[in-house]
Design an enzyme around this catalytic site. Structure first.
Site, PDB file in Angstrom:
ATOM      1  N   SER A 157      -4.776  -0.472   6.698  1.00  0.00           N
ATOM      2  CA  SER A 157      -4.889   0.419   7.857  1.00  0.00           C
ATOM      3  C   SER A 157      -5.424  -0.392   9.030  1.00  0.00           C
ATOM      4  O   SER A 157      -6.032  -1.454   8.844  1.00  0.00           O
ATOM      5  CB  SER A 157      -5.850   1.567   7.537  1.00  0.00           C
ATOM      6  OG  SER A 157      -6.213   2.275   8.702  1.00  0.00           O
TER       7      SER A 157
ATOM      8  N   TYR B 140     -13.866   4.913   4.108  1.00  0.00           N
ATOM      9  CA  TYR B 140     -12.457   4.522   4.213  1.00  0.00           C
ATOM     10  C   TYR B 140     -12.321   3.134   4.838  1.00  0.00           C
ATOM     11  O   TYR B 140     -11.630   2.258   4.309  1.00  0.00           O
ATOM     12  CB  TYR B 140     -11.702   5.554   5.043  1.00  0.00           C
ATOM     13  CG  TYR B 140     -10.226   5.283   5.180  1.00  0.00           C
ATOM     14  CD1 TYR B 140      -9.360   5.527   4.124  1.00  0.00           C
ATOM     15  CD2 TYR B 140      -9.695   4.793   6.377  1.00  0.00           C
ATOM     16  CE1 TYR B 140      -7.999   5.277   4.244  1.00  0.00           C
ATOM     17  CE2 TYR B 140      -8.348   4.546   6.506  1.00  0.00           C
ATOM     18  CZ  TYR B 140      -7.495   4.798   5.445  1.00  0.00           C
ATOM     19  OH  TYR B 140      -6.138   4.547   5.573  1.00  0.00           O
TER      20      TYR B 140
END
Length: 320
Positions: free
Chosen positions: A191, A204
């Site tokens: 990401s 995350y």
């Protein structure tokens, strides 16, 4: 209709290029452009019958990746926890791409990737169906929404187990097969938050940062084994990732973020992943200019980045 619009846009760009730079510049650029197209088609042809394992293949980006690589004639192994959804994806692949040459029925592998100690035998048996594994796409993951101070450590552990340790464990199961056949490609779907950390995404972002480091290290250590490693850093993708995200107390977030709602279509990101595999890119960031600029700012002007994130955290906290 969409393909026609893309073709028209392509010719408009060529015409604009011609008006700006004239024939001496436009012609060599066209030659180079069409050469790249031919090279890409040749590489796509070479993908036929390659064995591709995709995790998180029951929905979202994983499902889009399955369609993209199956359309290239690859032999697909679909991995996820939900067997019923995997069967649906399998049937969709077969019914949607009936005209694709040299297609093979996808293999369905229901598997909980967080059960690290018990997945080796199942993964090995799935690989042995075709006798090899050419490409592993580590796509499965879970997101997070919450404040650091109010997040249970159990949630941090679960996020890290799903997004980091499961990818590492699966890669270590697959790597011996690739080393034996002296070829292979492992793709990690990370990401933008693997490069920059933003407020209320601590668990995350931490898991994606760890993933980035593992791929960079492994790529360096195995540089002479003919095994390629690609880390992909997408921005927001319009999937159910935020809906299924965990909160600080371990409950499901259950909301579609505005940024996620306005994110890239999974099919577009899947095509970008395919191109990165064809080009054997080490890292690719699929994100708008602002996200790429933030990465540059974090690298070159960290103090400015920290100030921007503080402002963002304060604004988000007020809007809760």
């Amino acid at each position: 209709m969409k393909r026609q619009e893309e073709t028209l846009m392509g010719w408009n760009i060529i015409w604009l290029f011609f008006k700006l730079f004239g024939l001496p510049i436009t012609f060599p650029w066209l030659v180079y452009h069409f050469y790249n197209i031919m090279q890409q088609r040749r590489k796509i042809t070479a993908l036929r019958s390659k064995v591709v394992m995709i995790t998180g293949a029951s929905s979202g980006l994983g499902e889009a990746l399955a369609h993209t690589f199956y359309r290239c004639g690859c032999r697909i192994i679909l991995v996820a926890r939900r067997e019923e959804e995997l069967e649906r994806v399998k049937n969709d692949l077969i019914n949607t791409h009936q005209t694709v040459p040299i297609t093979h029925p996808p293999i369905v592998l229901p598997l909980d990737l967080t059960d690290i100690n018990n997945m080796k035998d199942e993964v090995s048996k799935a690989i042995m169906v075709h006798g090899r594994i050419d490409i592993l796409i580590n796509n499965a993951g879970i997101s997070f929404r919450g404040e650091v101070i109010n997040t249970n450590v159990d949630v941090d552990i679960k996020i890290m187990l799903t997004n980091y340790f499961s990818q590492v464990a699966l890669s270590k199961i697959v790597l011996p097969f690739m080393m034996e056949q002296q070829s292979g490609h492992i793709v990690g779907i990370s990401s933008v938050q693997g490069r920059i950390a933003i407020p209320f995404r601590s668990a995350y972002a931490a898991s994606k940062h760890a993933l980035q480091a593992w791929y960079d290290t492994t790529r360096a250590e195995l540089f002479d084994k003919n095994i390629k490693f690609t880390i992909v850093n997408p921005g927001y993708i319009k999937t159910s990732l935020s809906l299924n995200a965990l909160t600080g107390n371990g409950k499901i977030y259950g909301l579609m973020d505005k940024a996620t709602e306005n994110g890239y279509q999974p099919g577009y990101v899947a095509e970008c992943v395919l191109k990165s595999v064809l080009k054997q890119e080490k890292e690719v960031t699929i994100a708008p200019f602002t996200s790429k600029a933030a990465i540059v700012i974090r690298t070159l002007f960290p103090s400015l980045f920290f100030w921007i994130m503080q402002k963002r955290a304060r604004k988000l906290a007020k809007n809760k």
